[in-house]
Design an enzyme around this catalytic site. Structure first.
Site, PDB file in Angstrom:
ATOM      1  N   HIS A   1       0.830  -1.202   0.000  1.00 15.22           N
ATOM      2  CA  HIS A   1       0.000   0.000   0.000  1.00 15.22           C
ATOM      3  C   HIS A   1       0.867   1.255   0.000  1.00 15.22           C
ATOM      4  CE1 HIS A   1       1.067  -0.483   4.219  1.00 15.22           C
ATOM      5  NE2 HIS A   1       0.884   0.822   4.338  1.00 15.22           N
TER       6      HIS A   1
ATOM      7  N   ASP B   1       0.587   4.948   1.893  1.00 16.90           N
ATOM      8  CA  ASP B   1      -0.131   5.311   3.117  1.00 16.90           C
ATOM      9  C   ASP B   1      -1.335   6.210   2.849  1.00 16.90           C
ATOM     10  OD1 ASP B   1       1.359   3.819   4.893  1.00 16.90           O
ATOM     11  OD2 ASP B   1       2.767   5.445   5.340  1.00 16.90           O
TER      12      ASP B   1
ATOM     13  N   HIS C   1       4.635   0.395  -0.119  1.00 18.49           N
ATOM     14  CA  HIS C   1       5.488  -0.418   0.756  1.00 18.49           C
ATOM     15  C   HIS C   1       4.709  -1.601   1.301  1.00 18.49           C
ATOM     16  CE1 HIS C   1       3.742   2.845   3.220  1.00 18.49           C
ATOM     17  NE2 HIS C   1       3.654   1.941   4.170  1.00 18.49           N
TER      18      HIS C   1
ATOM     19  N   ARG D   1       5.679   6.067  13.519  1.00 16.04           N
ATOM     20  CA  ARG D   1       5.655   6.789  12.246  1.00 16.04           C
ATOM     21  C   ARG D   1       5.122   8.200  12.445  1.00 16.04           C
ATOM     22  NH1 ARG D   1       1.124   4.975   8.099  1.00 16.04           N
ATOM     23  NH2 ARG D   1       0.082   6.657   9.203  1.00 16.04           N
TER      24      ARG D   1
HETATM   25 FE   LIG Z   1       2.092   1.979   5.627  1.00 14.09          FE
END
Ligand SMILES: [Fe+2]
Length: 317
Positions: free
Chosen positions: A120, A122, A270, A287
């Site tokens: 995917h 993000d 990723h 993140r």
């Molecule tokens: Fe992700």
């Protein structure tokens, strides 16, 4: 269009900073910089240029805390709230916890697994997906748990000119839903229902800084191609997803505690690891994401929101 370094030799130098490519198409290690300290303008410029060229950058042995990760991100743009659906780390609204069991705690284990499952970009269900993301490793397995990224510009360039011209004209519907074949567990259907996110994006995105065209397909979110029959959409998406994740466009990163990965979310997808679920190893990363623009296709048309709000900058009172 600003001049950007599309060749490695054109990435500007900063004192002590080394850019070490890890594959032909994607990924570079950056040595010689301490991300805990404010970057000099030259360092910032060199890192940003390397990001545009290499799509994902890796920094070893940084050991940032939450506040230092937020401060690092802010040097490259405004930060979003940790996650528009799943929230943030208590006391750190810009930080999202990438814990080992986040998917399994939210969704039933049964799912339909395809070759591109899990890949995917993000938050592409939002009308303005994050421009970039910075992920730091804290608890890292002794082996296993690697993350992979793919260069969606290279994937687009690898298509035949005839198919490029066709996908240039297409748009796709991206939805935030449980993985195919699974359902939300108790407690997680509510946030999904309360924060519906559905957007229509061009299948080919023109990068706002480099002008490069990226095959803007995000397998976990992109559900159908607008204007095609379901069968046409299913078959063409399978071909494009397969193209997007061809091994030669990817880089695989073996994490160590203290490492940082910084990727351009406009030009990559990723894959979080699945192998760790076959082990007892702990894995914890965090993140932050930079606020992104509304994508634009080759025809100049912007993405449109079908449901949900843009992911805006988090503002502290
Ligand atoms: Fe992700």
């Amino acid at each position: 269009m600003p001049a950007v370094p599309l060749r490695h030799s054109e990435v500007p130098a900063a004192e002590g900073l080394a850019v070490i490519p890890l594959s032909i198409h994607i990924g570079a290690r950056i040595d010689g910089v301490d991300l805990k300290r404010p970057l000099s303008p030259e360092q910032r410029e060199a890192i940003h240029a390397a990001l545009l060229r290499w799509k994902v950058l890796f920094f070893h042995d940084q050991h940032l805390d939450h506040a230092q990760q937020v401060a690092l991100g802010r040097q490259f743009g405004e930060l979003t709230i940790g996650h528009p659906v799943f929230g943030y780390v208590e006391g750190h609204p810009e930080v999202y916890s990438v814990g080992r069991d986040r998917f399994n705690s939210r969704f039933s284990a049964q799912r339909l697994v395809r070759p591109w499952s899990g890949w995917h970009t993000d938050v592409t269900a939002a009308v303005n997906p994050p421009a970039a993301a910075i992920l730091r490793g804290v608890d890292i397995p002794p082996y296993g748990g690697d993350t992979q990224w793919t260069n969606l510009v290279a994937a687009y360039q690898g298509l035949s000119p005839t198919l490029q011209a066709f996908v240039d004209s297409l748009r796709g519907e991206h939805r935030f839903t449980p993985p195919e074949g699974s359902v939300a567990r108790q407690g997680f259907s509510d946030p999904l229902a309360a924060t519906p996110l559905v957007s229509e994006h061009p299948l080919v995105r023109v990068h706002p800084l480099t002008g490069e065209k990226a095959l803007f397909v995000s397998p976990a979110f992109l559900k159908r191609i607008v204007g095609l029959s379901l069968r046409e959409s299913e078959q063409l998406l399978a071909l494009l997803f397969e193209q997007a994740i061809r091994p030669e466009y990817t880089v695989r990163f073996k994490w160590q505690a203290g490492d940082v990965a910084f990727w351009d979310n406009r030009a990559t997808a990723h894959l979080p690891p699945e192998d760790i679920y076959a082990s007892d190893f702990a894995r914890q990363l965090y993140r932050v994401t930079l606020v992104g623009e509304v994508p634009v296709g080759p025809d100049g048309r912007q993405s449109t929101a079908i449901e949900g709000r843009p992911v805006l900058a988090h503002t502290r009172e």
